[in-house]
Design a protein around this motif. Structure first.
Motif, mmCIF file in Angstrom:
data_model
loop_
_atom_site.group_PDB
_atom_site.id
_atom_site.type_symbol
_atom_site.label_atom_id
_atom_site.label_comp_id
_atom_site.label_asym_id
_atom_site.label_seq_id
_atom_site.Cartn_x
_atom_site.Cartn_y
_atom_site.Cartn_z
ATOM 1 N N ARG A 24 -7.185 -10.086 -49.719
ATOM 2 C CA ARG A 24 -7.801 -11.402 -49.518
ATOM 3 C C ARG A 24 -8.472 -11.457 -48.144
ATOM 4 N NH1 ARG A 24 -3.185 -15.751 -50.725
ATOM 5 N NH2 ARG A 24 -4.958 -17.196 -50.421
ATOM 6 N N PHE A 25 -9.744 -11.863 -48.145
ATOM 7 C CA PHE A 25 -10.533 -11.926 -46.923
ATOM 8 C C PHE A 25 -10.710 -13.378 -46.482
ATOM 9 C CE2 PHE A 25 -11.775 -7.843 -48.706
ATOM 10 C CZ PHE A 25 -11.780 -7.032 -47.584
ATOM 11 N N PHE A 26 -10.595 -13.589 -45.172
ATOM 12 C CA PHE A 26 -10.728 -14.922 -44.587
ATOM 13 C C PHE A 26 -11.644 -14.871 -43.370
ATOM 14 C CE2 PHE A 26 -6.836 -15.227 -46.955
ATOM 15 C CZ PHE A 26 -6.719 -16.560 -47.331
ATOM 16 N N GLY A 27 -12.297 -15.989 -43.099
ATOM 17 C CA GLY A 27 -13.026 -16.173 -41.853
ATOM 18 C C GLY A 27 -12.467 -17.387 -41.132
ATOM 19 N N VAL A 28 -12.304 -17.291 -39.827
ATOM 20 C CA VAL A 28 -11.824 -18.407 -39.014
ATOM 21 C C VAL A 28 -12.939 -18.764 -38.030
ATOM 22 C CG1 VAL A 28 -10.007 -19.269 -37.487
ATOM 23 C CG2 VAL A 28 -9.468 -17.508 -39.194
ATOM 24 N N TYR A 29 -13.240 -20.069 -37.939
ATOM 25 C CA TYR A 29 -14.381 -20.526 -37.143
ATOM 26 C C TYR A 29 -13.888 -21.545 -36.121
ATOM 27 C CZ TYR A 29 -16.732 -18.012 -40.766
ATOM 28 O OH TYR A 29 -17.123 -17.004 -41.615
ATOM 29 N N PHE A 30 -13.946 -21.166 -34.835
ATOM 30 C CA PHE A 30 -13.291 -21.937 -33.784
ATOM 31 C C PHE A 30 -14.174 -23.028 -33.177
ATOM 32 C CE2 PHE A 30 -11.162 -17.828 -33.921
ATOM 33 C CZ PHE A 30 -9.830 -18.194 -33.959
ATOM 34 N N ASP A 31 -15.473 -22.930 -33.353
ATOM 35 C CA ASP A 31 -16.378 -23.819 -32.622
ATOM 36 C C ASP A 31 -17.311 -24.573 -33.576
ATOM 37 O OD1 ASP A 31 -15.549 -22.848 -29.966
ATOM 38 O OD2 ASP A 31 -16.524 -20.987 -30.613
ATOM 39 N N ASP A 32 -17.808 -25.688 -33.101
ATOM 40 C CA ASP A 32 -18.796 -26.472 -33.828
ATOM 41 C C ASP A 32 -20.184 -25.991 -33.425
ATOM 42 O OD1 ASP A 32 -20.483 -28.333 -34.937
ATOM 43 O OD2 ASP A 32 -19.834 -29.995 -33.654
ATOM 44 N N PRO A 33 -20.944 -25.401 -34.349
ATOM 45 C CA PRO A 33 -22.267 -24.882 -33.974
ATOM 46 C C PRO A 33 -23.261 -25.955 -33.567
ATOM 47 C CG PRO A 33 -21.915 -24.720 -36.353
ATOM 48 C CD PRO A 33 -20.604 -25.114 -35.750
ATOM 49 N N LYS A 85 -22.041 -18.583 -27.586
ATOM 50 C CA LYS A 85 -20.648 -18.858 -27.238
ATOM 51 C C LYS A 85 -19.760 -19.055 -28.473
ATOM 52 C CE LYS A 85 -21.583 -18.989 -22.808
ATOM 53 N NZ LYS A 85 -21.121 -17.909 -21.888
ATOM 54 N N LEU A 86 -20.345 -19.084 -29.652
ATOM 55 C CA LEU A 86 -19.560 -19.290 -30.876
ATOM 56 C C LEU A 86 -18.593 -18.125 -31.092
ATOM 57 C CD1 LEU A 86 -22.382 -20.525 -33.287
ATOM 58 C CD2 LEU A 86 -20.635 -21.927 -32.177
ATOM 59 N N THR A 87 -17.377 -18.468 -31.505
ATOM 60 C CA THR A 87 -16.354 -17.449 -31.742
ATOM 61 C C THR A 87 -15.795 -17.594 -33.148
ATOM 62 O OG1 THR A 87 -15.712 -17.480 -29.400
ATOM 63 C CG2 THR A 87 -14.152 -16.495 -30.951
ATOM 64 N N SER A 88 -15.705 -16.486 -33.836
ATOM 65 C CA SER A 88 -15.135 -16.473 -35.181
ATOM 66 C C SER A 88 -14.373 -15.181 -35.390
ATOM 67 C CB SER A 88 -16.234 -16.630 -36.235
ATOM 68 O OG SER A 88 -17.256 -15.673 -36.052
ATOM 69 N N LEU A 89 -13.614 -15.132 -36.478
ATOM 70 C CA LEU A 89 -12.843 -13.937 -36.832
ATOM 71 C C LEU A 89 -13.145 -13.557 -38.274
ATOM 72 C CD1 LEU A 89 -9.278 -14.719 -35.385
ATOM 73 C CD2 LEU A 89 -10.965 -13.140 -34.442
ATOM 74 N N ALA A 90 -13.361 -12.274 -38.494
ATOM 75 C CA ALA A 90 -13.472 -11.712 -39.837
ATOM 76 C C ALA A 90 -12.154 -11.016 -40.131
ATOM 77 C CB ALA A 90 -14.634 -10.723 -39.912
ATOM 78 N N CYS A 91 -11.378 -11.561 -41.082
ATOM 79 C CA CYS A 91 -9.968 -11.177 -41.208
ATOM 80 C C CYS A 91 -9.574 -10.777 -42.621
ATOM 81 C CB CYS A 91 -9.069 -12.344 -40.805
ATOM 82 S SG CYS A 91 -9.400 -13.028 -39.192
ATOM 83 N N VAL A 92 -8.466 -10.093 -42.672
ATOM 84 C CA VAL A 92 -7.790 -9.807 -43.922
ATOM 85 C C VAL A 92 -6.373 -10.371 -43.820
ATOM 86 C CG1 VAL A 92 -6.974 -7.541 -43.119
ATOM 87 C CG2 VAL A 92 -7.205 -7.981 -45.584
ATOM 88 N N LEU A 93 -5.857 -10.884 -44.933
ATOM 89 C CA LEU A 93 -4.493 -11.412 -44.960
ATOM 90 C C LEU A 93 -3.507 -10.256 -45.022
ATOM 91 C CD1 LEU A 93 -2.562 -13.891 -45.342
ATOM 92 C CD2 LEU A 93 -2.855 -13.542 -47.812
ATOM 93 N N VAL A 94 -2.473 -10.302 -44.187
ATOM 94 C CA VAL A 94 -1.443 -9.258 -44.189
ATOM 95 C C VAL A 94 -0.077 -9.887 -44.418
ATOM 96 C CG1 VAL A 94 -2.805 -7.781 -42.674
ATOM 97 C CG2 VAL A 94 -1.141 -9.327 -41.672
ATOM 98 N N GLN A 149 -5.824 -27.323 -36.010
ATOM 99 C CA GLN A 149 -6.154 -25.923 -36.258
ATOM 100 C C GLN A 149 -7.635 -25.830 -36.646
ATOM 101 O OE1 GLN A 149 -2.755 -23.341 -37.875
ATOM 102 N NE2 GLN A 149 -2.619 -25.157 -39.175
ATOM 103 N N PRO A 150 -8.255 -24.663 -36.421
ATOM 104 C CA PRO A 150 -9.676 -24.526 -36.733
ATOM 105 C C PRO A 150 -9.927 -24.477 -38.237
ATOM 106 C CG PRO A 150 -8.776 -22.421 -36.055
ATOM 107 C CD PRO A 150 -7.688 -23.437 -35.820
ATOM 108 N N VAL A 151 -11.157 -24.722 -38.624
ATOM 109 C CA VAL A 151 -11.519 -24.567 -40.032
ATOM 110 C C VAL A 151 -11.487 -23.079 -40.376
ATOM 111 C CG1 VAL A 151 -12.937 -26.633 -40.060
ATOM 112 C CG2 VAL A 151 -13.999 -24.435 -39.532
ATOM 113 N N PHE A 152 -11.196 -22.809 -41.652
ATOM 114 C CA PHE A 152 -11.216 -21.416 -42.107
ATOM 115 C C PHE A 152 -11.697 -21.358 -43.539
ATOM 116 C CE2 PHE A 152 -6.942 -23.045 -42.804
ATOM 117 C CZ PHE A 152 -6.534 -22.539 -44.025
ATOM 118 N N GLU A 153 -12.094 -20.173 -43.945
ATOM 119 C CA GLU A 153 -12.658 -19.960 -45.277
ATOM 120 C C GLU A 153 -11.985 -18.768 -45.935
ATOM 121 O OE1 GLU A 153 -17.155 -21.238 -43.746
ATOM 122 O OE2 GLU A 153 -16.759 -19.208 -44.495
ATOM 123 N N GLU A 154 -11.820 -18.844 -47.250
ATOM 124 C CA GLU A 154 -11.411 -17.672 -48.022
ATOM 125 C C GLU A 154 -12.552 -17.308 -48.955
ATOM 126 O OE1 GLU A 154 -7.977 -15.739 -50.911
ATOM 127 O OE2 GLU A 154 -7.861 -17.873 -50.426
#
Length: 286
Positions: A177-186, A193-202, A258-263
Protein backbone atom coordinates in the motif's frame (compact mmCIF):
# COMPACT_ATOMS: atom_id res chain seq x y z
CA UNK A 1 28.88 -6.00 1.22
CA UNK A 2 28.50 -6.69 -2.48
CA UNK A 3 25.28 -5.22 -3.84
CA UNK A 4 22.86 -7.35 -5.82
CA UNK A 5 22.37 -6.85 -9.55
CA UNK A 6 18.85 -5.56 -8.90
CA UNK A 7 20.20 -3.04 -6.37
CA UNK A 8 22.89 -1.92 -8.81
CA UNK A 9 20.37 -1.21 -11.56
CA UNK A 10 17.89 0.39 -9.17
CA UNK A 11 20.51 2.95 -8.12
CA UNK A 12 21.36 3.66 -11.75
CA UNK A 13 17.67 4.22 -12.53
CA UNK A 14 17.34 6.56 -9.53
CA UNK A 15 19.97 8.75 -11.17
CA UNK A 16 18.09 8.46 -14.46
CA UNK A 17 14.79 9.57 -12.88
CA UNK A 18 16.47 12.62 -11.38
CA UNK A 19 17.75 13.53 -14.83
CA UNK A 20 14.37 12.94 -16.52
CA UNK A 21 12.47 15.15 -14.08
CA UNK A 22 15.08 17.90 -14.29
CA UNK A 23 15.09 17.85 -18.11
CA UNK A 24 11.53 16.79 -18.91
CA UNK A 25 10.98 19.87 -21.12
CA UNK A 26 14.04 19.01 -23.21
CA UNK A 27 14.66 16.36 -25.86
CA UNK A 28 15.42 13.06 -24.11
CA UNK A 29 17.08 10.81 -26.66
CA UNK A 30 17.80 7.24 -25.67
CA UNK A 31 21.56 7.54 -26.17
CA UNK A 32 21.75 10.36 -23.62
CA UNK A 33 19.51 8.52 -21.17
CA UNK A 34 21.64 5.40 -21.47
CA UNK A 35 24.78 7.46 -20.79
CA UNK A 36 23.16 9.02 -17.71
CA UNK A 37 22.11 5.62 -16.37
CA UNK A 38 25.44 3.98 -17.31
CA UNK A 39 23.45 1.15 -18.86
CA UNK A 40 23.98 -0.05 -22.41
CA UNK A 41 21.43 1.45 -24.82
CA UNK A 42 20.84 -2.09 -26.07
CA UNK A 43 19.54 -3.12 -22.64
CA UNK A 44 18.21 0.03 -20.98
CA UNK A 45 14.60 -0.59 -22.02
CA UNK A 46 14.67 -4.21 -20.82
CA UNK A 47 16.20 -3.29 -17.46
CA UNK A 48 13.69 -0.47 -16.95
CA UNK A 49 10.70 -2.62 -17.84
CA UNK A 50 11.99 -5.44 -15.62
CA UNK A 51 11.97 -3.17 -12.56
CA UNK A 52 8.99 -0.87 -13.27
CA UNK A 53 6.75 -3.08 -15.41
CA UNK A 54 6.34 -0.37 -18.05
CA UNK A 55 8.55 1.02 -20.80
CA UNK A 56 10.84 4.01 -20.36
CA UNK A 57 9.24 5.69 -23.38
CA UNK A 58 5.73 5.33 -21.92
CA UNK A 59 6.92 6.61 -18.55
CA UNK A 60 8.39 9.77 -20.08
CA UNK A 61 5.19 10.25 -22.08
CA UNK A 62 3.09 9.85 -18.91
CA UNK A 63 5.16 12.43 -16.99
CA UNK A 64 4.93 14.91 -19.86
CA UNK A 65 1.16 14.49 -20.20
CA UNK A 66 0.80 14.88 -16.43
CA UNK A 67 2.71 18.17 -16.68
CA UNK A 68 0.64 19.19 -19.70
CA UNK A 69 -2.57 18.68 -17.71
CA UNK A 70 -1.21 20.91 -14.96
CA UNK A 71 -0.30 23.55 -17.56
CA UNK A 72 -3.78 23.40 -19.09
CA UNK A 73 -5.29 24.02 -15.64
CA UNK A 74 -2.92 26.68 -14.35
CA UNK A 75 -1.47 28.54 -17.33
CA UNK A 76 -2.98 30.46 -20.20
CA UNK A 77 -0.75 28.97 -22.90
CA UNK A 78 -2.06 28.26 -26.37
CA UNK A 79 -2.70 24.64 -27.30
CA UNK A 80 0.22 24.85 -29.73
CA UNK A 81 2.57 25.91 -26.91
CA UNK A 82 1.29 23.20 -24.55
CA UNK A 83 1.79 20.58 -27.26
CA UNK A 84 5.29 21.87 -27.99
CA UNK A 85 6.18 21.86 -24.28
CA UNK A 86 5.07 18.21 -24.08
CA UNK A 87 7.33 17.45 -27.08
CA UNK A 88 4.62 16.75 -29.65
CA UNK A 89 5.19 17.89 -33.21
CA UNK A 90 1.57 18.92 -33.75
CA UNK A 91 -1.58 19.75 -31.83
CA UNK A 92 -3.23 16.78 -33.52
CA UNK A 93 -0.71 14.23 -32.21
CA UNK A 94 -0.81 15.83 -28.76
CA UNK A 95 -4.62 15.72 -28.76
CA UNK A 96 -4.63 12.01 -29.66
CA UNK A 97 -2.16 11.13 -26.90
CA UNK A 98 -3.86 13.32 -24.29
CA UNK A 99 -7.32 11.96 -25.13
CA UNK A 100 -6.10 8.39 -24.83
CA UNK A 101 -4.75 9.05 -21.34
CA UNK A 102 -7.28 11.56 -19.96
CA UNK A 103 -10.47 10.44 -21.69
CA UNK A 104 -11.11 13.79 -23.38
CA UNK A 105 -9.28 16.22 -25.69
CA UNK A 106 -7.05 18.80 -23.99
CA UNK A 107 -9.27 21.75 -24.95
CA UNK A 108 -12.27 20.08 -23.35
CA UNK A 109 -10.17 19.09 -20.32
CA UNK A 110 -9.28 22.75 -19.84
CA UNK A 111 -12.98 23.73 -20.02
CA UNK A 112 -14.68 20.79 -18.27
CA UNK A 113 -12.18 18.74 -16.25
CA UNK A 114 -12.71 17.91 -12.60
CA UNK A 115 -10.88 21.11 -11.64
CA UNK A 116 -13.92 22.89 -13.11
CA UNK A 117 -16.54 20.43 -11.86
CA UNK A 118 -15.35 20.71 -8.24
CA UNK A 119 -15.33 24.50 -8.36
CA UNK A 120 -18.88 24.59 -9.75
CA UNK A 121 -20.44 21.89 -7.59
CA UNK A 122 -22.44 23.32 -4.65
CA UNK A 123 -23.34 21.45 -1.49
CA UNK A 124 -26.73 19.90 -0.81
CA UNK A 125 -27.58 19.31 -4.45
CA UNK A 126 -27.89 16.20 -6.53
CA UNK A 127 -24.61 17.11 -8.24
CA UNK A 128 -22.72 16.90 -4.95
CA UNK A 129 -23.31 13.14 -4.81
CA UNK A 130 -20.24 12.71 -7.00
CA UNK A 131 -18.19 14.19 -4.16
CA UNK A 132 -19.34 11.93 -1.34
CA UNK A 133 -17.27 12.38 1.79
CA UNK A 134 -17.32 9.68 4.46
CA UNK A 135 -16.30 10.03 8.10
CA UNK A 136 -14.32 7.06 9.28
CA UNK A 137 -11.83 6.07 11.93
CA UNK A 138 -8.41 5.60 10.35
CA UNK A 139 -6.06 3.12 11.97
CA UNK A 140 -2.57 4.19 12.88
CA UNK A 141 -0.09 3.94 10.01
CA UNK A 142 3.66 3.44 10.06
CA UNK A 143 5.05 4.78 6.81
CA UNK A 144 8.55 4.72 5.39
CA UNK A 145 9.70 6.43 2.22
CA UNK A 146 11.44 9.33 0.55
CA UNK A 147 10.99 13.01 1.32
CA UNK A 148 10.17 15.37 -1.52
CA UNK A 149 10.90 19.10 -1.48
CA UNK A 150 9.10 21.29 -3.99
CA UNK A 151 6.04 21.19 -6.20
CA UNK A 152 3.61 18.45 -5.20
CA UNK A 153 3.09 17.80 -8.92
CA UNK A 154 6.58 16.27 -8.96
CA UNK A 155 6.29 13.96 -5.95
CA UNK A 156 5.98 11.14 -8.49
CA UNK A 157 9.76 11.34 -8.83
CA UNK A 158 10.10 9.94 -5.32
CA UNK A 159 7.37 7.36 -5.84
CA UNK A 160 9.24 6.05 -8.89
CA UNK A 161 12.37 5.67 -6.77
CA UNK A 162 10.45 4.04 -3.94
CA UNK A 163 8.85 1.49 -6.25
CA UNK A 164 12.22 0.67 -7.82
CA UNK A 165 13.77 0.22 -4.38
CA UNK A 166 10.98 -2.10 -3.25
CA UNK A 167 11.33 -4.22 -6.39
CA UNK A 168 15.10 -4.44 -5.99
CA UNK A 169 14.61 -5.69 -2.41
CA UNK A 170 11.83 -8.13 -3.32
CA UNK A 171 9.48 -6.27 -0.98
CA UNK A 172 6.64 -5.36 -3.35
CA UNK A 173 3.54 -7.56 -3.44
CA UNK A 174 -0.09 -7.25 -4.49
CA UNK A 175 -0.92 -6.11 -0.95
CA UNK A 176 1.68 -3.31 -0.85
CA UNK A 177 0.00 0.00 0.00
CA UNK A 178 1.37 3.37 -1.11
CA UNK A 179 0.68 6.66 0.68
CA UNK A 180 1.59 10.31 0.24
CA UNK A 181 1.77 12.75 3.16
CA UNK A 182 1.47 16.48 2.45
CA UNK A 183 2.62 18.84 5.20
CA UNK A 184 2.03 22.26 3.68
CA UNK A 185 -0.72 24.28 2.03
CA UNK A 186 0.43 25.10 -1.52
CA UNK A 187 -1.75 28.23 -1.45
CA UNK A 188 0.27 29.76 1.40
CA UNK A 189 3.74 28.14 1.25
CA UNK A 190 6.25 28.89 -1.55
CA UNK A 191 6.58 26.02 -3.99
CA UNK A 192 10.25 25.41 -3.17
CA UNK A 193 9.38 25.08 0.53
CA UNK A 194 6.63 22.45 0.14
CA UNK A 195 7.38 19.17 1.90
CA UNK A 196 5.81 15.80 1.23
CA UNK A 197 6.58 12.11 1.66
CA UNK A 198 6.27 9.27 -0.83
CA UNK A 199 5.71 6.26 1.42
CA UNK A 200 4.90 2.62 1.72
CA UNK A 201 2.96 1.15 4.65
CA UNK A 202 5.04 -1.19 6.83
CA UNK A 203 3.89 -3.59 9.52
CA UNK A 204 7.15 -3.76 11.44
CA UNK A 205 9.28 -0.64 11.12
CA UNK A 206 12.09 -2.09 13.25
CA UNK A 207 12.43 -5.06 10.93
CA UNK A 208 12.05 -3.11 7.71
CA UNK A 209 15.37 -2.71 5.80
CA UNK A 210 15.07 1.04 5.33
CA UNK A 211 18.07 2.98 4.04
CA UNK A 212 19.64 6.04 5.62
CA UNK A 213 18.01 8.48 3.20
CA UNK A 214 14.53 7.17 3.96
CA UNK A 215 12.25 8.79 6.50
CA UNK A 216 9.84 7.13 8.91
CA UNK A 217 6.55 8.84 9.68
CA UNK A 218 3.71 7.76 11.94
CA UNK A 219 0.09 8.74 11.41
CA UNK A 220 -1.78 8.23 14.66
CA UNK A 221 -5.28 6.72 14.78
CA UNK A 222 -7.84 9.43 14.18
CA UNK A 223 -11.24 10.34 12.85
CA UNK A 224 -10.91 11.39 9.21
CA UNK A 225 -12.96 12.82 6.40
CA UNK A 226 -12.28 10.68 3.35
CA UNK A 227 -13.00 11.57 -0.26
CA UNK A 228 -12.47 8.88 -2.88
CA UNK A 229 -11.20 10.72 -5.91
CA UNK A 230 -11.24 9.17 -9.38
CA UNK A 231 -9.22 10.80 -12.10
CA UNK A 232 -5.91 12.49 -12.93
CA UNK A 233 -3.59 13.59 -10.15
CA UNK A 234 -3.32 16.97 -11.89
CA UNK A 235 -6.96 17.69 -10.97
CA UNK A 236 -6.68 16.88 -7.28
CA UNK A 237 -5.89 20.40 -6.12
CA UNK A 238 -9.47 21.30 -7.04
CA UNK A 239 -10.74 18.46 -4.85
CA UNK A 240 -8.78 19.85 -1.91
CA UNK A 241 -10.12 23.34 -2.48
CA UNK A 242 -13.67 21.97 -2.55
CA UNK A 243 -13.11 19.97 0.64
CA UNK A 244 -11.77 22.92 2.63
CA UNK A 245 -13.85 25.72 1.11
CA UNK A 246 -17.21 23.98 0.62
CA UNK A 247 -17.46 20.71 2.49
CA UNK A 248 -15.64 21.51 5.75
CA UNK A 249 -17.49 24.77 6.68
CA UNK A 250 -20.82 22.99 6.26
CA UNK A 251 -19.84 19.69 7.88
CA UNK A 252 -19.84 20.61 11.57
CA UNK A 253 -16.33 19.09 11.77
CA UNK A 254 -13.00 20.65 12.74
CA UNK A 255 -9.61 19.73 11.34
CA UNK A 256 -7.25 17.82 13.59
CA UNK A 257 -3.53 18.15 14.26
CA UNK A 258 -2.12 15.80 11.63
CA UNK A 259 -1.33 16.55 7.97
CA UNK A 260 -3.52 15.46 5.09
CA UNK A 261 -2.54 12.19 3.45
CA UNK A 262 -3.52 10.11 0.46
CA UNK A 263 -3.65 6.41 -0.36
CA UNK A 264 -3.17 5.41 -3.98
CA UNK A 265 -5.42 2.48 -4.78
CA UNK A 266 -4.05 1.59 -8.19
CA UNK A 267 -0.91 2.09 -10.26
CA UNK A 268 -0.33 4.98 -12.67
CA UNK A 269 1.92 2.65 -14.68
CA UNK A 270 -0.97 0.27 -15.29
CA UNK A 271 -4.20 2.28 -15.74
CA UNK A 272 -5.20 5.40 -17.69
CA UNK A 273 -5.27 8.71 -15.84
CA UNK A 274 -9.08 8.63 -15.90
CA UNK A 275 -9.09 5.38 -13.86
CA UNK A 276 -6.72 6.42 -11.08
CA UNK A 277 -8.26 6.03 -7.63
CA UNK A 278 -7.07 8.00 -4.61
CA UNK A 279 -8.45 8.22 -1.09
CA UNK A 280 -7.87 11.72 0.31
CA UNK A 281 -7.79 11.80 4.14
CA UNK A 282 -8.30 14.93 6.22
CA UNK A 283 -7.69 14.16 9.92
CA UNK A 284 -10.39 15.68 12.16
CA UNK A 285 -10.83 16.46 15.82
CA UNK A 286 -12.40 13.52 17.63
Amino acid sequence: MRQSTAEHYRKRLDVLFDYIYEHIDEDLDMATLADVALISPYHLHRVFRGIYGSSLTETIKRIRLHNAADTLINADLSMEDVAKQAKYTSVQSFTRAFSESFGMPPARFRREGDHIQFSLTPLNTEESIMHDVTIRHADGLTLIGYEHKGDYMNVGQQFEKLQGWLVSKGLITESTRFFGVYFDDPESVPVDKLTSLACVLVENADGFPAEDDMRKYTIHPSKCAVLRYKGPYANMDAAYKWLFASWLPNSGEKVGFQPVFEEYLNDAHQVPQTELLTDIYIPLES
